[in-house]
Design an enzyme around this catalytic site. Structure first.
Site, PDB file in Angstrom:
ATOM      1  N   GLU A  49      34.500  24.822  18.365  1.00 42.60           N
ATOM      2  CA  GLU A  49      32.716  25.646  17.676  1.00 42.60           C
ATOM      3  C   GLU A  49      32.058  24.447  16.325  1.00 42.60           C
ATOM      4  OE1 GLU A  49      32.544  29.189  17.284  1.00 42.60           O
ATOM      5  OE2 GLU A  49      33.559  30.006  18.988  1.00 42.60           O
ATOM      6  N   ASP A  76      26.910  34.504   7.426  1.00 43.05           N
ATOM      7  CA  ASP A  76      28.035  33.769   7.685  1.00 43.05           C
ATOM      8  C   ASP A  76      28.702  33.942   6.460  1.00 43.05           C
ATOM      9  OD1 ASP A  76      28.559  32.235   9.387  1.00 43.05           O
ATOM     10  OD2 ASP A  76      26.861  30.930   9.136  1.00 43.05           O
TER      11      ASP A  76
END
Length: 267
Positions: free
Chosen positions: A49, A60
């Site tokens: 990824e 995040d």
């Protein structure tokens, strides 16, 4: 079938979960970022990824947000991310790009999809895009033969899960905990139930991410998921190891790869 689909099928034939490794592109710069991704493959990661660094990474945690900032300061651009994808895909890697939706819209959805396909990518993971708001992406991914990996979470209703998986292709990304990304001391107790809920509505592989950072956690998640997704642990490894990052990443990836291959205890 995309390269990611082939990798998942191969892992299933081997009777194990796939190991998915995340790192931002261009972290800490373009060339070292490519070397770090290659190190994950060398250590036993099945699917990459590749994160597209973004200036407002709201989903995040601090480790990945800091890495995105480093990458942007080093000159990360969409073109550099696509070059990174092309470099690792040329080695035979199965790879997807993980990206917030705004950079894709700014680049042009069909143009971006065409570029990902041309670079050898299998598709996109789109954490902040809902499938019922993704008409342009659905069309572009169909046009260019790309996987569409949407996210579900423990808070998702059954109706939302059913809708989301109907539009997924490749695999379903199950975010096993609420909140932002980051390594947890233990894998989420909500994850097995979430995977079971997803499987009521689809036969697609289910990958579990958010919180996995050790071989023990990888082994635990591999008992009920089709793919174990590791991100923050690899990013932290790069920060901690500095110039020795490729060797450290290979070792961590090898430990996690051994974890997903560990047979559950019996008796």
């Amino acid at each position: 079938m995309t390269a990611v689909g082939e990798a998942l099928r191969r892992c299933r034939a081997e009777g194990r979960a796939a190991l998915v490794g995340y790192l931002p592109a261009c972290f800490p710069d373009v060339e070292r970022g490519i070397a770090n991704l290659q190190a994950l493959l060398d250590g036993g990661v099945d699917i990459l990824e590749i994160g597209l660094p973004y200036s407002d990474p709201v989903l995040d945690g601090p480790v990945i947000a800091r890495a995105a900032d480093v990458a942007l300061r080093a000159g990360s651009t969409t073109a550099a991310v696509l070059r990174t994808l092309e470099a690792v895909a040329a080695s035979g890697a199965a790879a997807v790009i993980m990206t917030y939706w705004n950079p894709v819209e700014q680049y042009g959805v069909d143009r971006f999809a065409a570029a990902v396909a041309a670079a050898g990518g299998s598709g996109l993971v789109t954490p902040d895009l809902l499938p019922d708001e993704a008409e342009a992406w659905l069309a572009a991914s169909d046009a260019h033969g790309l996987d569409r990996i949407f996210l579900v979470a423990p808070s998702s209703t059954d109706e939302r899960i059913a809708l989301t998986v109907r539009f997924c292709r490749g695999f379903v990304y199950a975010a096993s905990v609420m909140g932002v990304t980051g390594v947890r001391e233990r894998a989420s107790v909500q994850a097995p139930e979430l995977v079971a809920r997803v499987r009521r509505y689809t036969s697609l592989p289910v990958g579990v991410g958010l919180g996995v950072g050790t071989a023990e956690q990888a082994a635990e998640v591999a008992q009920y998921a089709d793919a174990v997704i590791v991100g923050s642990a690899f990013v932290r490894c790069v920060f901690d190891a500095g110039d020795d990052a490729p060797a450290a990443l290979r070792k961590l990836a090898a430990d996690l790869a051994a974890g997903v291959r560990r047979m559950p205890a019996t008796g």
